[in-house]
Design a protein around this motif. Structure first.
Motif, PDB file in Angstrom:
ATOM      1  N   PRO A  75       0.817  -1.212   0.000  1.00 47.91           N
ATOM      2  CA  PRO A  75       0.000   0.000   0.000  1.00 47.91           C
ATOM      3  C   PRO A  75       0.857   1.273   0.000  1.00 47.91           C
ATOM      4  N   PHE A  76       2.140   1.115  -0.121  1.00 48.31           N
ATOM      5  CA  PHE A  76       3.023   2.287  -0.111  1.00 48.31           C
ATOM      6  C   PHE A  76       4.170   2.021  -1.062  1.00 48.31           C
ATOM      7  N   SER A  77       4.966   3.058  -1.324  1.00 44.86           N
ATOM      8  CA  SER A  77       6.146   2.794  -2.145  1.00 44.86           C
ATOM      9  C   SER A  77       7.393   2.874  -1.274  1.00 44.86           C
ATOM     10  N   LEU A  78       8.501   2.349  -1.795  1.00 40.01           N
ATOM     11  CA  LEU A  78       9.742   2.332  -1.025  1.00 40.01           C
ATOM     12  C   LEU A  78      10.220   3.752  -0.741  1.00 40.01           C
ATOM     13  N   THR A  79      10.835   3.918   0.402  1.00 34.42           N
ATOM     14  CA  THR A  79      11.475   5.213   0.667  1.00 34.42           C
ATOM     15  C   THR A  79      12.742   5.275  -0.177  1.00 34.42           C
ATOM     16  N   GLY A  80      13.259   6.490  -0.335  1.00 35.90           N
ATOM     17  CA  GLY A  80      14.504   6.649  -1.088  1.00 35.90           C
ATOM     18  C   GLY A  80      15.612   5.787  -0.485  1.00 35.90           C
ATOM     19  N   ALA A  81      15.686   5.805   0.846  1.00 31.35           N
ATOM     20  CA  ALA A  81      16.749   5.056   1.520  1.00 31.35           C
ATOM     21  C   ALA A  81      16.591   3.558   1.275  1.00 31.35           C
ATOM     22  N   GLN A  82      15.357   3.082   1.277  1.00 27.64           N
ATOM     23  CA  GLN A  82      15.131   1.656   1.009  1.00 27.64           C
ATOM     24  C   GLN A  82      15.551   1.297  -0.415  1.00 27.64           C
ATOM     25  N   THR A  83      15.225   2.192  -1.355  1.00 24.27           N
ATOM     26  CA  THR A  83      15.583   1.924  -2.746  1.00 24.27           C
ATOM     27  C   THR A  83      17.095   1.828  -2.905  1.00 24.27           C
ATOM     28  N   GLY A  95      19.528   0.468  10.398  1.00 18.18           N
ATOM     29  CA  GLY A  95      18.442   1.425  10.281  1.00 18.18           C
ATOM     30  C   GLY A  95      17.670   1.395  11.559  1.00 18.18           C
ATOM     31  N   ASP A  96      17.219   2.571  11.923  1.00 19.59           N
ATOM     32  CA  ASP A  96      16.495   2.719  13.152  1.00 19.59           C
ATOM     33  C   ASP A  96      15.267   1.816  13.191  1.00 19.59           C
ATOM     34  N   VAL A  97      14.748   1.591  14.377  1.00 16.58           N
ATOM     35  CA  VAL A  97      13.497   0.839  14.476  1.00 16.58           C
ATOM     36  C   VAL A  97      12.436   1.492  13.605  1.00 16.58           C
ATOM     37  N   GLY A  98      11.739   0.684  12.832  1.00 21.22           N
ATOM     38  CA  GLY A  98      10.661   1.209  12.010  1.00 21.22           C
ATOM     39  C   GLY A  98      11.118   1.813  10.701  1.00 21.22           C
ATOM     40  N   SER A  99      12.392   1.702  10.382  1.00 16.71           N
ATOM     41  CA  SER A  99      12.870   2.316   9.143  1.00 16.71           C
ATOM     42  C   SER A  99      12.595   1.418   7.942  1.00 16.71           C
ATOM     43  N   GLY A 100      12.105   0.216   8.171  1.00 13.07           N
ATOM     44  CA  GLY A 100      11.702  -0.645   7.069  1.00 13.07           C
ATOM     45  C   GLY A 100      12.787  -1.584   6.573  1.00 13.07           C
ATOM     46  N   LYS A 101      13.584  -2.092   7.485  1.00 10.77           N
ATOM     47  CA  LYS A 101      14.655  -3.017   7.098  1.00 10.77           C
ATOM     48  C   LYS A 101      14.097  -4.342   6.579  1.00 10.77           C
ATOM     49  N   THR A 102      12.997  -4.780   7.213  1.00 13.46           N
ATOM     50  CA  THR A 102      12.474  -6.095   6.871  1.00 13.46           C
ATOM     51  C   THR A 102      12.128  -6.188   5.388  1.00 13.46           C
ATOM     52  N   LEU A 103      11.537  -5.116   4.879  1.00 17.01           N
ATOM     53  CA  LEU A 103      11.137  -5.123   3.471  1.00 17.01           C
ATOM     54  C   LEU A 103      12.362  -5.196   2.557  1.00 17.01           C
ATOM     55  N   GLU A 131       5.162 -14.332  10.249  1.00 18.64           N
ATOM     56  CA  GLU A 131       3.777 -13.898  10.041  1.00 18.64           C
ATOM     57  C   GLU A 131       3.684 -12.694   9.111  1.00 18.64           C
ATOM     58  N   ARG A 132       4.690 -11.855   9.120  1.00 23.42           N
ATOM     59  CA  ARG A 132       4.622 -10.667   8.262  1.00 23.42           C
ATOM     60  C   ARG A 132       5.142 -10.944   6.862  1.00 23.42           C
ATOM     61  N   ILE A 133       6.218 -11.698   6.785  1.00 21.04           N
ATOM     62  CA  ILE A 133       6.811 -11.947   5.476  1.00 21.04           C
ATOM     63  C   ILE A 133       6.045 -13.043   4.733  1.00 21.04           C
ATOM     64  N   LYS A 161      12.885   7.725   7.464  1.00 20.95           N
ATOM     65  CA  LYS A 161      11.760   6.892   7.906  1.00 20.95           C
ATOM     66  C   LYS A 161      10.651   6.916   6.858  1.00 20.95           C
ATOM     67  N   PRO A 162       9.853   5.840   6.801  1.00 22.66           N
ATOM     68  CA  PRO A 162       8.724   5.862   5.880  1.00 22.66           C
ATOM     69  C   PRO A 162       7.859   7.095   6.136  1.00 22.66           C
ATOM     70  N   ALA A 163       7.288   7.628   5.065  1.00 22.79           N
ATOM     71  CA  ALA A 163       6.456   8.814   5.190  1.00 22.79           C
ATOM     72  C   ALA A 163       5.198   8.487   5.984  1.00 22.79           C
ATOM     73  N   GLY A 164       4.581   9.523   6.516  1.00 21.76           N
ATOM     74  CA  GLY A 164       3.292   9.322   7.177  1.00 21.76           C
ATOM     75  C   GLY A 164       3.421   8.887   8.625  1.00 21.76           C
ATOM     76  N   ARG A 165       4.649   8.661   9.069  1.00 25.87           N
ATOM     77  CA  ARG A 165       4.838   8.328  10.480  1.00 25.87           C
ATOM     78  C   ARG A 165       4.569   9.558  11.316  1.00 25.87           C
ATOM     79  N   GLN A 166       3.735   9.379  12.340  1.00 28.02           N
ATOM     80  CA  GLN A 166       3.517  10.504  13.230  1.00 28.02           C
ATOM     81  C   GLN A 166       4.606  10.504  14.293  1.00 28.02           C
ATOM     82  N   GLY A 193       4.154   3.907  17.705  1.00 26.49           N
ATOM     83  CA  GLY A 193       4.308   4.775  16.546  1.00 26.49           C
ATOM     84  C   GLY A 193       4.488   3.986  15.273  1.00 26.49           C
ATOM     85  N   ARG A 194       3.974   2.752  15.235  1.00 29.45           N
ATOM     86  CA  ARG A 194       4.160   1.914  14.060  1.00 29.45           C
ATOM     87  C   ARG A 194       2.941   1.958  13.148  1.00 29.45           C
ATOM     88  N   GLY A 195       1.819   2.364  13.710  1.00 24.06           N
ATOM     89  CA  GLY A 195       0.624   2.460  12.877  1.00 24.06           C
ATOM     90  C   GLY A 195       0.406   3.905  12.484  1.00 24.06           C
TER      91      GLY A 195
END
Ligand code: ADP
Ligand code: MG
Length: 700
Positions: free
Chosen positions: A270-278, A300-308, A339-341, A451-456, A584-586
């Protein structure tokens, strides 16, 4: 095989005189060798934390309180417990010309006391001097000596930390027995360097550390400690360089995907990769596509999207018709990755399986068979992945999550599961460069800083513990609205039992308010119970999860939006940051409450201030370094892995460059470590149990 000359060092501690089966168990506990059993080397690596200096003979009036001292005094009178106090202690009053003190004995051998302390005589009494209700006293003096006895006593004595049931004298005896058995060893260091720094030989250093001539000999910067610490760093650097050389030498295999499965995965997001992920993904895919072996750290910091990013790397391996493995440090995390992957990978047509230490045997056998047949594309698991029974058809890539919890040999073992396996290590703790070198050797590094966009942002507040009532009121409102919260309980330094009881007490308190919507998870729960508690929270069955720091790493519950940390002043900055990263993950608004006991010390106050100021893990890591020094950024508690026994990077970091240089030079001159100096260095590797590296030499 370990060279026989080292056998006395690795002999079971229980084989030493003075160590019986019962004390043996206590030593196992003290030296954290539970299952394997403590060995002579383990007690030699048990550094004295203090000394008793008997050269000073203070008068009672001037003697320091709450320290071990030797007092010369006359015995005045014995006060045996009588009448109403018959169950009380036996007391003996002694004096010098400046004052008096009571010696206090509970349940003691009265005959011995009377014999050792005859009225009117002078005795030398060693023990901890305390002020109790205005009077000086010493409870259970460790020694009561006459002039002859005094003459036999070493003027300075090492003091060791103990575990229940062990006495100083038992530990000291075991140490001395182990020292007696030390073999003569050849010198492995560069003599010029030793001369420049005026450092003693290895055996001499060990001996001096345990038989100090002055308190300075056990200090972290004593020549003895510097020698031992620098040897340990040398062993560490040698091992890392050898492992790396081996990995790089093995011709890698080019693994190149065609992007068709990756495209499906990306399309489903539902989102696109961040520049850093790319960027990171491209770096990794390029490494994999080259015929050199990959050894890369993805930080990468917690929540920075390493798993993807890791998933995309694994996907490339699968597109190439090969397999990938992902290893996590705990069952909970392995399961969560699965469960996520699993669903994402499954929808894109890849076959994913999970293997842990607790699978039913039929299920396990089937998984292993499918893996060996190449019917599984991605295998996720804990260190169960290392087991010999786990055979891949064609492993191309091993991803290791939260690496600093694993040791070098584990990394290596995974690398050996296939021909020239590419290795990607993920860590959420931004690590300063010097530490990367110490812990991982020379690796390439990709960093997810964005960090992924939209994080509050997470609203962070620090509040004194007195306001806990307000916090609970707030929690009531939030949970009534459907939110979930973590409640992390105080860390009790080196005392898991206390830590546990604090969590249990808090759990019971909160259960009185929130009933069965509260769960509890702590490090000493059985794996199944822990999983059940985590799952209940993940499913939203429980809304408040009381936890010790077991949740620190990686757990992901997007609906959890509140993090409460009790006694936040006891946590390190990196840990607080990790904990806060659980919320802060959702997309919901998240908050973090740091409850502290007032008044705050300067450093603790500084930490909480930084937590309020920023969420940038890299900045936090830098500030942490400034506040506490390098060693603690990856302190024992957070890392566990390198298992340094003498080296403490907050003191010994400056020994690292020399160790690196010496290791590099030694390997350059004698890559097989076969010369005279090389043989000595092999001994060093064995002494510090970096023998996996020594074994490589033989194999290679
Ligand atoms: P890390 O492992 O680095 O702590 P995760 O990989 O667990 O981070 O990612 C945290 C969350 O962010 C996950 O829920 C993930 O789906 C989401 N996420 C990952 N990449 C992006 C992105 N580019 N945009 C938005 N959300 C993302
Ligand atoms: Mg993660």
């Amino acid at each position: 095989m370990r060279p026989a000359i080292l056998n006395p060092l690795f002999a079971p501690l229980a084989s030493l005189p003075g160590v019986g089966p019962k004390t043996g168990k206590q030593f196992d506990r003290l030296l954290e060798r539970g299952a394997e059993g403590a060995r002579a080397i383990d007690i030699l690596c048990h550094i004295p934390h203090a000394t008793i200096d008997r050269r000073e003979r203070p008068k009672l009036r001037d003697a320091p309180r709450d320290q071990i001292v030797v007092i010369e005094a006359r015995v005045v009178e014995h006060r045996a417990p009588t009448g109403r106090y018959a169950k009380g202690p036996y007391r003996v009053l002694v004096e010098d010309d400046t004052g008096d003190m009571q010696l206090v004995f509970f349940h003691s051998n009265v005959e011995w006391i009377q014999k050792s302390l005859p009225v009117g005589e002078t005795r030398w009494i060693s023990g901890r001097l305390e002020l109790y209700e205005g009077h000086l006293q010493m409870t259970h003096p460790d020694k009561v000596l006459d002039a002859q006895g005094l003459a036999r006593l070493p003027p300075v004595e090492a003091v060791y930390s103990l575990t229940e049931g062990l006495y100083q004298r038992t530990v000291a005896r075991a140490v001395q027995e182990a020292l007696k058995r030390l073999p003569a060893l050849p010198e492995w260091r560069d003599p010029r360097w030793l001369g420049q720094r005026s450092l003693p030989g290895f055996i001499e250093a060990l001996t001096r550390l345990h038989t100090p001539g002055s308190p300075a000999d056990v200090a972290p910067d004593s020549p003895a400690r510097l020698r031992l610490a620098s040897d340990e760093l040398l062993a560490n650097q040698l091992a890392l360089m050898m492992v790396r050389a081996r990995m790089r030498d093995d011709n890698g295999r080019a693994t190149q995907g065609d992007g068709r499965i990756a495209a499906k995965i990306l399309a489903a997001l539902p989102f696109s990769l961040t520049g850093a992920q790319t960027v990171a993904t491209a770096e990794i895919l390029a490494d994999m596509a080259s015929d050199k072996r990959m050894l890369r750290l993805l930080q990468g910091d917690v929540g920075s999207g390493k798993t993807l990013v890791a998933l995309l790397a694994m996907t490339a391996a699968v597109e190439n018709g090969r397999q990938a493995a992902l290893m996590a440090p705990t069952e909970i995390l392995a399961r969560q990755h699965y469960e996520r992957i699993g669903p994402m990978a499954g929808a894109a047509g890849m076959r994913v399986a999970l293997i842990t230490g607790r699978d039913a045997s039929t299920q396990r056998r089937r998984t292993l068979a499918e893996l060996a047949a190449g019917e599984i594309d991605i295998l996720i698991g804990t260190h169960a992945l290392f087991q010999e029974s786990v055979q891949f058809a064609d492993l191309a890539l091993a991803v290791v999550d939260e690496q600093h919890r694993f040791g070098v040999h584990q990394r290596l073992a995974l690398g050996e599961k296939g021909a020239a396996v590419d290795i990607l290590v993920m860590t959420a703790t931004p690590i300063p460069r010097t530490l990367v070198l110490t812990f991982f050797g020379d690796m390439d590094v990709s960093t997810l800083r964005e960090k992924p966009a939209g994080r509050q942002s997470i609203e962070t507040r620090a509040m004194p513990l007195e306001r806990i009532g307000d916090v609970i009121e707030g929690l009531k409102r939030a949970t009534a609205a459907g939110a979930q919260a973590y409640w992390v309980c105080p860390l009790v330094e080196e005392n898991e039992e206390l830590e546990l009881s604090a969590a249990q007490d808090r759990f019971e308190d909160l259960a009185r308010i929130f009933g069965d919507r509260v769960g509890l998870v702590h490090g000493q729960m059985k794996g199944r119970d822990k999983d059940a508690a985590m799952e209940a929270f993940q499913r939203g069955q429980t809304q408040v999860l009381v936890a010790t720091t077991v949740i620190e790493v990686g757990v992901d519950v997007p609906n959890a939006v509140i993090m409460i940390v009790e006694h936040a002043e006891r946590f390190g900055l990196a840990q607080l940051h990790q904990l806060r990263g659980r919320v802060g993950r959702g997309s919901g608004k998240s908050s973090c409450v740091l409850l502290y006991r007032a008044p705050l010390g300067e450093i603790a106050g500084g930490r909480l201030g930084i937590m309020r100021e920023t969420e940038d893990g890299f900045r936090i890591a830098e500030e942490d370094l400034k506040l506490r020094g390098e060693g603690e950024v990856l302190g024992a508690r957070q890392s566990g892995a390198p298992g340094f026994r003498f080296a403490d990077l907050s003191v010994h970091a400056d020994l690292l460059p020399a160790a690196r240089e010496e290791a590099a030079k030694a390997l350059q001159n004698d890559p097989g470590l076969t010369g005279e100096r090389g043989e000595a260095l092999r001994l060093l590797l064995y002494i510090f149990e970096r023998e996996e590296a020594a074994r490589l030499l033989r194999a290679g």
